[in-house]
Design a protein around this motif. Structure first.
Motif, short mmCIF file in Angstrom:
data_model
loop_
_atom_site.label_atom_id
_atom_site.label_comp_id
_atom_site.label_asym_id
_atom_site.label_seq_id
_atom_site.Cartn_x
_atom_site.Cartn_y
_atom_site.Cartn_z
N GLY A 56 10.80 14.82 3.88
CA GLY A 56 11.32 14.32 5.17
C GLY A 56 9.43 13.76 6.44
N LYS A 57 9.57 12.70 7.18
CA LYS A 57 8.66 12.49 7.39
C LYS A 57 8.82 11.63 9.51
N ILE A 103 12.01 1.93 24.65
CA ILE A 103 12.17 1.31 23.63
C ILE A 103 13.07 0.43 22.91
N THR A 104 13.17 0.38 22.46
CA THR A 104 14.27 -0.67 21.42
C THR A 104 13.85 0.00 19.82
N ILE A 105 14.68 0.01 18.96
CA ILE A 105 14.40 1.14 17.32
C ILE A 105 15.06 0.53 16.46
N ASP A 106 14.51 -0.74 15.12
CA ASP A 106 15.14 -1.21 14.45
C ASP A 106 14.79 -0.28 13.25
N THR A 107 15.54 0.00 12.54
CA THR A 107 15.11 0.88 10.90
C THR A 107 15.44 0.30 10.08
N SER A 108 15.84 -0.84 9.96
CA SER A 108 16.62 -1.79 8.44
C SER A 108 15.88 -2.18 7.77
N ARG A 109 14.37 -2.39 8.01
CA ARG A 109 13.17 -2.50 7.52
C ARG A 109 13.63 -1.30 6.09
N ALA A 110 13.50 -0.24 6.59
CA ALA A 110 12.78 1.62 6.01
C ALA A 110 14.12 1.38 5.22
N GLU A 111 15.12 1.40 6.44
CA GLU A 111 16.42 2.16 5.08
C GLU A 111 16.76 1.06 3.82
N ALA A 112 16.31 -0.21 4.02
CA ALA A 112 16.45 -0.67 2.94
C ALA A 112 15.74 -0.80 1.37
N ILE A 151 3.03 10.91 24.05
CA ILE A 151 2.81 10.56 22.75
C ILE A 151 2.40 11.11 22.16
N GLY A 152 3.72 11.35 20.94
CA GLY A 152 3.75 12.51 20.09
C GLY A 152 5.54 12.27 20.45
N ASP A 153 5.95 12.34 21.09
CA ASP A 153 7.81 11.87 21.52
C ASP A 153 7.92 11.33 20.56
N PRO A 154 9.23 12.23 19.23
CA PRO A 154 10.23 12.42 17.84
C PRO A 154 10.53 10.87 18.42
N ILE A 155 10.60 10.04 17.21
CA ILE A 155 11.42 8.47 17.42
C ILE A 155 12.93 8.94 16.47
N ALA A 156 12.19 9.12 15.43
CA ALA A 156 12.73 8.53 14.02
C ALA A 156 12.42 9.35 12.92
N PHE A 157 13.50 10.32 11.80
CA PHE A 157 12.67 10.62 11.00
C PHE A 157 13.50 10.50 9.79
N VAL A 158 12.45 9.94 8.66
CA VAL A 158 12.96 9.52 7.33
C VAL A 158 12.77 10.72 6.89
N VAL A 159 14.02 10.62 5.75
CA VAL A 159 13.91 10.64 4.27
C VAL A 159 13.81 10.70 3.38
N ALA A 160 13.14 10.66 1.78
CA ALA A 160 12.65 9.63 1.39
C ALA A 160 12.85 10.54 -0.13
N VAL A 161 12.52 9.98 -1.28
CA VAL A 161 12.61 10.57 -2.56
C VAL A 161 11.16 12.15 -2.66
N ASP A 162 10.20 10.98 -1.92
CA ASP A 162 8.36 11.69 -2.38
C ASP A 162 7.64 11.12 -1.06
N ALA A 173 8.29 7.94 1.45
CA ALA A 173 8.37 8.28 3.44
C ALA A 173 7.33 8.06 4.42
N SER A 174 5.69 7.74 3.79
CA SER A 174 5.28 7.69 4.25
C SER A 174 5.24 5.40 4.61
N LYS A 175 5.02 5.63 3.64
CA LYS A 175 5.76 4.01 3.79
C LYS A 175 6.76 3.05 4.44
N ALA A 176 7.40 3.95 4.14
CA ALA A 176 8.76 3.52 5.16
C ALA A 176 8.50 3.75 7.02
N LEU A 177 7.70 4.43 7.07
CA LEU A 177 7.64 4.73 8.62
C LEU A 177 6.59 3.51 9.28
N ALA A 178 6.29 3.07 8.52
CA ALA A 178 5.33 2.42 8.47
C ALA A 178 6.35 0.86 9.11
#
Lengths: 156, 419, 314
Positions: free
Chosen positions: B37-38, B49-58, B94-105, B109-114
């Motif tokens: 998780g990251k 804020i408005t958040i769009d996670t669709s590209r990360a989730e795909a 600055i630093g408030d958590p917005i999302a948490f990516v769960v990935a296989v490695d 996870a780092s790429k998905a954050l971006a």
């Protein structure tokens, strides 16, 4: 992917590594030697200190491929026949351990120092461990322990 | 009383595991088939804020991206519950958590954050607590940024100052600082049948258990916190960091999930020692006997309250130092700003005031031509002393012994007057 | 030019949650089949040594050696809540809870043993035999301790917020280099009130650690926050002391047992760092005649203060 040979704690290993893998990751994730710690990832805190060919290195700053054909010592390699190394014993006896996270790196820096300089002064000890940060002990009992370890090693 | 174990230098029961590298800190724990998780964190100090996670989730290898929508009860905090597990509409620092990516490695996870898109609509921010106290300052939560005001009143401050032969005044400023416990935050969560198990390093596992259960809206008994070896804390592991994120991730994926913070993330994730501005006025008579002390202490608690109420109260109670003073007036405040959030750190609000009261003591001593030791001994608490809160010290007050021992060892010259 | 000066910092510290907040610690002591005693409590070992100190309290109360105490504090599903490892409260609060649980276990063991064998002195009782003879029975004691604290009045702040209070005094000698503004602590003494020392060596370890953290607070640490952003967010720019920066500390443990403490002990984890920074600031003034009122006392601030002092003198 690349295959390398190295010796860790007297044992020969053949391991497949990635080009961008750090020695720290190789030790912790591939060889399961989790006694080596990561405290900063940029060579400042010394928690990841290991001994490579007799010299201490921050394993977060050394790439895994750089360890090819080298001999590495980690904290797991210090006990001999189930007996603690005199430095480990001195850390126990002098109360030099608190949270313990800096301890493996600190013990290895102490070993490298004493291997080179068997009877260091307190100032030399302070210098010898100046690459290892500790937030709990204020270093004084660690310095005491390394002085004590120097005596233990002489007795052996 | 004859004691056989108390008073002995017993060897630490946990030290052998630590000198051999066998002690397991949370990052040393790995479970079969675990995800990584990251955390995505705010880059702005105050924004909608408005958040769009669709590209990360795909992305291939991304299992899930957690946001506020996934949290049953999106509030937590040691006292005020003013933190959101993930920010829903607004970030406050600055630093408030917005999302948490769960990935296989970790790499995925780092790429998905971006790939997570966060649109920030910036709001006016406030960084100076004295400015934040004004009614027209931008508000962090609710109607006022003043979280707390502690008032301490004893005797008659005006009369005390009037009766003083010397009055010294000054303002003292301390910054926010970090605990820098050597082991950055880490944890692994997994399911044991229907129980969520979180293995981490915390100061208070039973409170973490409660906060996880409340956020996830599960029974407390369905959450188990395992405290691995803790690599230092100093107050910095009082507030929750990754525990709820991990618990939620394992509950929703059914698989073990691990997260390890880098040092940089550790700096941004946990609380800081409160910055304080302390304005002091202290008066004494010609013998150096303290007559009056007035203090105004403003504590910057940043974006969240954490322990601010208790900390600024503690600052107020300890504002006098260990001295008998008949006339005391203290006002201490905890104030929200868009800075990193203030919280517990070794001394908990009682660490800052001595920066002020001890320098005040030396200034009085100098003005009265008394040495620093004598002026302290003249005023030091002893058994039967009344503190500024009216508390009678009934037992074990060896302050005088401590002062004398230090004076002797350091060879302070004592030009005694009135002792 | 290098100039030397001495300074003192003297403080008090109220331990525990304070202000009437329920401050509760719990412990359960269980006699194991092999005669050893298990202590279950939620008190966390964060590095301060609580596992050792609290085991010593259990061993003392039961008259056994510390090797015969099995201390379990890592799992919320099997340990009772003992509050947080903060507020310098574990030795005092949880220490008291453990003492009570062990006293209850002791009473129960005496009860069953007296009934069975007629032994009446605790010293005559062999815990291994007791465990063997009472196999089917779980012998356990529970202990709860609630600290003394009252809520203060809203308008005046009057009340008894904390108990007990711990005292600490530091004295330091510094050397200030007036050419580059560097402050070096060359000598340091700490006198620490402990009530009763449960483990002197661990107390010394806390004093050393508190000293280093206090020195660092006075001279080094600064997150450099600009518009809400932490600029010093790595160990390359957020400086904490190395072994080269911390001199030896002379440590004086002052014992004055506190009636309500376990064997007289009080908490010390926080007080040990508090007196350091004010002592250093007072020593800087003694050395060079300038008051540093804003932390940290960096070389830059020292030089600026010296410059200002010279300008005023002109």
């Amino acid at each position: 992917m690349k295959e390398i040979k190295l010796k860790v704690n007297h044992k020969d290993y053949h391991v497949a590594i990635e080009e961008d893998m750090r020695l720290l990751d190789l030790l912790r994730n591939r060889l399961n030697l989790t006694g080596t710690k990561e405290g900063c990832g940029e060579g400042e805190c010394g928690a990841c200190t290991v001994i490579m060919d007799g010299i201490t290195v921050n394993s977060c700053m050394v790439m895994a491929f750089q360890a090819e054909n080298r001999e590495i010592f980690t904290i797991e390699g210090l006990e001999k026949g189930g007996r603690l190394d005199p430095i480990q014993q001195a850390f126990l006896d002098e109360g030099a351990v608190q949270c313990g996270f800096c301890t493996p790196g600190m013990v290895l820096s102490a070993k490298a120092l004493l291997d080179k300089n068997p009877k260091p002064t307190r100032e030399e000890i302070r210098e010898g461990i100046s690459g290892n940060l500790c937030r709990c002990t204020g270093y004084n009992k660690i310095v005491d322990a390394i002085e004590k370890a120097s005596e233990y090693r002489k007795e052996e | 009383m004859k004691l056989h174990v108390v008073g002995q230098n017993n060897m630490r029961v946990d030290a052998a595991a630590k000198v051999t590298g066998k002690a397991l800190y949370p990052e040393d724990v790995s479970l079969e088939g675990m995800f990584i998780g990251k955390t995505l964190r705010s880059h702005k100090p105050h924004a909608c804020i408005t958040i769009d996670t669709s590209r990360a989730e795909a992305m291939e290898g991304v299992v899930k991206v957690l946001t506020y929508k996934d949290v049953p009860h999106n509030h937590y905090g040691v006292l005020m519950k003013d933190h959101e597990v993930f920010c829903s509409e607004k970030v406050r620092r600055i630093g408030d958590p917005i999302a948490f990516v769960v990935a296989v490695d970790e790499e995925v996870a780092s790429k998905a954050l971006a790939k997570i898109k966060v649109e920030y609509r910036e709001l006016k921010a406030v960084f100076d607590p004295e400015v934040a106290m004004h009614q027209d300052a931008p508000k962090l939560h609710g109607e006022s940024n003043i979280v707390y005001h502690y008032k301490l009143r004893q005797g008659d401050i005006e009369k005390g100052l009037e009766e003083s032969a010397v009055v010294v005044e000054n303002t003292y400023v301390t910054p926010m600082v970090d605990h820098v416990f050597l082991q950055p935050e880490a944890g692994v969560a997994h399911m044991e049948k229907d129980t969520i198990v979180v293995t981490t390093a915390t100061q208070y596992p039973h409170f973490d258990q409660l906060e996880i259960a409340e956020a996830l809206e599960v029974e407390k008994e369905k959450v188990k916190v395992i405290n691995a070896a803790v690599g230092g804390a100093f107050g910095g592991r009082e507030d929750i960091t990754l525990q709820i994120h991990l618990a939620l991730a394992t509950k929703l994926t059914g698989k073990p999930v691990k997260a390890v913070y880098s040092r940089e993330e550790s700096f941004i994730a946990h609380a800081k020692r409160h910055a304080m501005v302390m304005t002091y006025k202290t008066g004494a008579d010609e013998e150096g006997k303290l007559k009056a002390m007035e203090a105004r202490i403003i504590g910057d608690t940043g974006a969240y309250a954490s322990w601010a109420i208790n900390i600024m109260r503690k600052a107020g109670v300890h504002a006098t130092g260990p001295y008998e003073i008949p006339n005391v007036k203290v006002d201490s405040y905890a104030v929200y700003t868009n800075n990193p959030f203030g919280g517990a750190m070794r001394g908990f609000g009682a660490t800052q005031p001595p920066i002020a009261h001890e320098q005040q003591m030396d200034m009085l001593a100098e003005a009265l031509n008394i040495d620093p030791i004598s002026i302290r001994l003249t005023n030091a608490f002893k058994i039967g002393s009344k503190t500024a809160t009216g508390q009678i010290l009934k037992d074990s007050v060896p302050l005088r012994q401590c002062i004398e021992a230090v004076a002797e060892k350091l060879g302070f010259s004592v030009v005694s007057r009135g002792v | 030019m290098k100039k030397r000066g001495k300074g003192i910092g003297s403080i008090f510290y109220g331990t525990g949650y304070g202000n009437g907040f329920p401050d509760v610690s719990r412990s359960v002591a269980v006699l194991r089949k092999d005669g050893k005693v298990k202590i279950y409590t939620g008190a966390t070992e964060v590095g301060q040594g609580s596992k050792t100190v609290l085991s010593q309290i259990a061993a003392e109360t039961l008259g056994i050696s510390i090797e015969d105490v099995i201390f379990i504090c890592e799992d919320t599903s099997i340990t009772p809540d003992a509050g947080t490892a903060a507020a310098s409260r574990q030795t005092y609060n949880t220490g008291n809870a453990i003492k009570k649980s062990c006293e209850e276990l002791k009473r129960k063991i005496i009860d069953v043993t007296v009934k069975a064998s007629g032994a009446d002195a605790w010293e005559e009782i062999n815990l291994r035999d007791v465990a063997l003879n009472h196999k089917g029975q779980i012998l356990k004691g529970e202990g709860e301790f609630i600290a003394e604290t009252t809520e203060m009045k809203d308008e005046t702040g009057q009340g008894n917020p904390y108990w007990p209070y711990t005292f600490n005094v530091y004295g330091v000698e510094v050397e200030v280099d007036t050419t580059n503004g560097v402050v070096e602590v060359i000598k340091a003494v700490c006198a620490q009130d402990v009530g009763r020392a449960i483990n002197p060596k661990l107390i010394e370890g806390q004093m050393d650690g508190g000293f280093a953290m206090g020195l660092s607070y006075a001279l080094f640490e600064d997150l450099n926050i600009k518009n809400g952003e932490i600029k010093h967010n790595k160990l390359t720019n957020y400086l904490i002391p190395t072994a080269m920066d911390v001199p030896d500390l002379e440590k004086i443990i002052v014992e004055d047992p506190e009636a309500t403490g376990p064997y007289g002990a009080k908490g010390i984890g926080e007080p040990v760092m508090i007196g350091v920074a004010p002592a250093i600031l007072n020593a800087i003034y003694d050395a060079i005649g300038v008051r540093i009122t804003e932390l940290p006392a960096t070389p830059n601030k020292i030089l600026l203060a010296l410059k200002k002092k010279r300008e005023v003198a002109l």
